[in-house]
Every structure is written in C-alpha cells, then in structure tokens.
Design a protein around this motif. Sequence first.
Motif: not given
Length: 282
Positions: A66-68, A40-41, A80-87, A110-116
Amino acid sequence: MSGLVTHVPPAPLRPLVSSAVGYRAPAFPTGVHRGLPSRHLTLVVELLAPLMVSGMGEPVSAHGVAGGLHTRPALIDASGPQEGLQYGLTPLGSRVLLGVPGGELRDRAVDLADVLGARAARMVERLRAAGGWDERFRLLDTVLLERLAARRWGAEPGPAGVAAEVAEAWRLILVSHGTAPVAAVAAHVGWGRRHLGERFRAATGLTPKEAARVVRFERAQHTLRARPVPLADLAVACGYADQPHLAREWRSLTGTSITAWLREELPFVQDAAGRPARPSVP
C-alpha cells in the motif's frame, strides 16, 4: 508480453477506488522503474515475486503493498518480469478500505500485512492461484467489499470519513487541474488557509499546494504519454509559468529531467494503447 487490463469496480467501491488495472510487464532495461507522484493512493498485489520499493521511507518487499501520496519518485525494482493488480484509492478509500488516513501514508510504501493483517497473505495466495484476470478482479473486489461492509456495520474500528470541506477542496483541485489558487479553494469551502492545510494534509497526505503541484504534473506527464508536445506549449497548457518552471517541477517530482524520462522510461512503460503497463507505487 506486456499489457494492461482495465477494470470497472462494483458501484459501491467507485467512490473509494479511482482506478483498477491488471498489468503484465517484462524486465525493465535499467532495472529500476520510477513510480511517479499522482492523485492516487495505491494498493498493489504483485503475483510473480515480492514487489521491492525504496525511496519512500523504509524500503519494503512484499507481494501486497500500500502506498500513500508523495512528492518524490518511488523506486521500484523492475529487474524481473512483473504481473499483478493495482488499484488506485481516493483519500476516502484509504480510510475505509485500508483503515488508515492518507496523512499516515505520506511518502510511504508499506507491506499490506501491516494494514490488513493476516488476511493480506490469504488474499495474495488466492489471487496467485486465480485462473485469469476476471477471477483476480472478482476476488480483490470481494475483499474490498467485505472491508466496506465491515466498516458500515461497525464490525471493524476505523478512522472517521473525510470532512466535506476537504472532499470539496480535493474536488476543486482536481477539476481545475491544479490551477485553482489555494486562497480561492479555502474561501470556496469557508475555511482559512491554515486550517484547510492542516485538515487536508491529515486526510490526503499532501497540503493543498502540494496536491496542486502533483495534479499539474500528472496532467503534463499524461499528455506526454499520449503524444509529442513542444515543452513550451505543454507548460502553458498545464498551468506552469513557462518551460523552465515545468522543467524544475519535473526534476523535483521525478528525480530526472523530462528528456531523460522520455528516453529511459516512456518506450517501456506503455502498452499498445499508450497506457502505463507497470506498477507505479503509489
């Protein structure tokens, strides 16, 4: 409290999004979690604090990452604690939803802002304000569906789709669990090995041989997550020549031994159903 929430994306996204989860995890005892190579990317939105990832090109710290595809571990700050979404994204999903060929994200986070662009920050803020998992998934799905619609109607420029031959080679590697010889894959799609390797790497980020290594490893570590298995038996079941071959590949792809990974990571990266409950970019 740790946990994992699975989600089925809307039908138009399913050829592009290979998995979708919400995660909640406490601080990791060692402070660093290894994001292991997989098919998965990834697109991760971390809601509590910026996600800090190193070991994948330039370090990145952002709420949206975003990761390749990769052949070494991503090192994720889990102090630290983490919470979020991963697609999880397919190679086609990377092209369509991120607007970036998989080859450009190889071994990178990369920072998602760099692609979106600026919409990434707006998306993160809306997700952080959402009332629960259902709303979070609905918001992220909506953003991705808008990206898909824009690509279809030409409102946004983007790279062409994945060649049918590359898609078929990818499918064959996945269904064979990484055991199909590269020469047989190339012959099946009607291309020479060199041409397939170049086109496949540009589209996915890995060569067919590297993809087969990752898929075999993925099967092995998923098996170990599910139940104890003698390593010699695991090696045979997952297409390795023998246990030493499995051990060498495991260390190469994770940066640690199988026994160290089992001791340090496994008790803390699963929820009650034995599934990973922590972001793993990619």
